[in-house]
Design a protein around this motif. Sequence first.
Motif, mmCIF file in Angstrom:
data_model
loop_
_atom_site.group_PDB
_atom_site.id
_atom_site.type_symbol
_atom_site.label_atom_id
_atom_site.label_comp_id
_atom_site.label_asym_id
_atom_site.label_seq_id
_atom_site.Cartn_x
_atom_site.Cartn_y
_atom_site.Cartn_z
ATOM 1 N N THR A 258 8.082 69.526 11.063
ATOM 2 C CA THR A 258 8.378 70.934 10.804
ATOM 3 C C THR A 258 7.961 71.801 11.982
ATOM 4 O OG1 THR A 258 7.999 70.521 8.458
ATOM 5 C CG2 THR A 258 7.970 72.815 9.174
ATOM 6 N N ILE A 259 8.610 72.956 12.122
ATOM 7 C CA ILE A 259 8.251 73.936 13.147
ATOM 8 C C ILE A 259 7.771 75.206 12.446
ATOM 9 C CG2 ILE A 259 9.110 75.360 15.054
ATOM 10 C CD1 ILE A 259 11.217 73.146 15.537
ATOM 11 N N SER B 120 13.822 77.542 21.040
ATOM 12 C CA SER B 120 14.227 76.507 20.086
ATOM 13 C C SER B 120 14.475 75.189 20.808
ATOM 14 C CB SER B 120 15.473 76.940 19.311
ATOM 15 O OG SER B 120 16.639 76.896 20.119
ATOM 16 N N CYS C 112 3.117 69.854 11.426
ATOM 17 C CA CYS C 112 4.066 70.565 12.299
ATOM 18 C C CYS C 112 4.113 69.911 13.677
ATOM 19 C CB CYS C 112 3.653 72.031 12.454
ATOM 20 S SG CYS C 112 3.927 73.032 10.974
ATOM 21 N N LEU D 74 16.852 77.743 14.731
ATOM 22 C CA LEU D 74 16.241 76.474 14.344
ATOM 23 C C LEU D 74 16.900 75.893 13.102
ATOM 24 C CD1 LEU D 74 12.489 77.372 14.931
ATOM 25 C CD2 LEU D 74 13.833 75.718 16.242
ATOM 26 N N GLN E 21 20.053 74.365 13.948
ATOM 27 C CA GLN E 21 19.830 73.067 14.583
ATOM 28 C C GLN E 21 19.300 72.034 13.586
ATOM 29 O OE1 GLN E 21 20.604 72.291 17.694
ATOM 30 N NE2 GLN E 21 21.230 74.332 18.338
ATOM 31 N N GLU E 22 19.318 72.394 12.303
ATOM 32 C CA GLU E 22 18.925 71.504 11.204
ATOM 33 C C GLU E 22 17.452 71.090 11.280
ATOM 34 O OE1 GLU E 22 21.733 68.285 11.215
ATOM 35 O OE2 GLU E 22 23.334 69.524 10.385
ATOM 36 N N GLN E 23 16.613 72.028 11.714
ATOM 37 C CA GLN E 23 15.173 71.803 11.753
ATOM 38 C C GLN E 23 14.518 72.346 10.487
ATOM 39 O OE1 GLN E 23 13.632 70.170 14.537
ATOM 40 N NE2 GLN E 23 15.819 69.800 14.898
ATOM 41 N N LYS E 24 13.436 71.711 10.059
ATOM 42 C CA LYS E 24 12.636 72.256 8.975
ATOM 43 C C LYS E 24 11.727 73.338 9.552
ATOM 44 C CE LYS E 24 12.503 68.119 6.074
ATOM 45 N NZ LYS E 24 11.629 67.107 5.411
ATOM 46 N N SER F 151 11.330 73.358 21.745
ATOM 47 C CA SER F 151 10.669 72.687 20.626
ATOM 48 C C SER F 151 11.386 71.421 20.192
ATOM 49 C CB SER F 151 10.556 73.642 19.432
ATOM 50 O OG SER F 151 11.835 73.938 18.886
ATOM 51 N N ILE F 152 12.671 71.309 20.544
ATOM 52 C CA ILE F 152 13.489 70.201 20.058
ATOM 53 C C ILE F 152 13.719 69.130 21.119
ATOM 54 C CG2 ILE F 152 15.782 69.571 19.192
ATOM 55 C CD1 ILE F 152 15.926 72.428 17.995
ATOM 56 N N GLN G 284 15.909 74.385 4.042
ATOM 57 C CA GLN G 284 15.065 73.875 5.131
ATOM 58 C C GLN G 284 13.971 74.874 5.520
ATOM 59 O OE1 GLN G 284 15.566 70.602 5.300
ATOM 60 N NE2 GLN G 284 16.240 70.431 7.417
#
Length: 239
Positions: free
Chosen positions: A2-3, A217, A69, A20, A23-26, A220-221, A46
Amino acid sequence: MTILVLGATGATGRLLVEELLHQEQKVKIVVRSRDRFPDFLTSHNQLTITEANLLDMSDFELQSQVQGCKAVISCLGHNLTFKGMFGHPRRLVSIATKRICEAIGKTSPKVPVKYILMNTTGNQNKLAGETVSIAQTMVLGLLRHLLPPHADNEEAADYLQSKFGINQKVIEWATVRPDSLINELSVTEYHVYSSPIRSAIFDAGQTSRINVAHFMSQLSIKHDLWKKWKGQMPVVYNA
């Protein structure tokens, strides 16, 4: 993984949350009121929302927020009002940065957690040997003493630099420095430099908030992008 996004109700923070999720991030956020978000965000499966004043949260509560996280992205800042700039807390960004980093340390993460701090081109990266003109030094000195938000931004960035070196196994960081922020509807071409290419005071450029959100973003990815910029203070300009 998770972020956690801090300052999610701000002009840049909200765009970051949207990016985010796209971008399909939690994503987890801590906000005073979820009513400041549109329904399509608050109902997203999400997104996890905690309603609280960040600085009023206990150490244990902060630890529960950062547990699990992979990254924390801070878009915290001061409102451009008299109360926002001169009222309390005058050290919102730096206090939050220190407390969140301490909370991360208490969770003993197996891999380093990324801490991405949104800052300003008015803040020099002294460890990288950045220098500015005498005139700009004088203006920044006045801002440092007269405007608490500027000193707050400097203190937060200095904390990350001094506390977490290159070989840290708990927290890795990057301080993102946009120039004069503007609003745009979509992501456009932008350039990222290790240091400012123009004077933040006398020849400021422009950076759209949505471009800043996109860059943070991606930091972080994307592993390769993070590897390039971790431990640095990248500067973002619109093309």
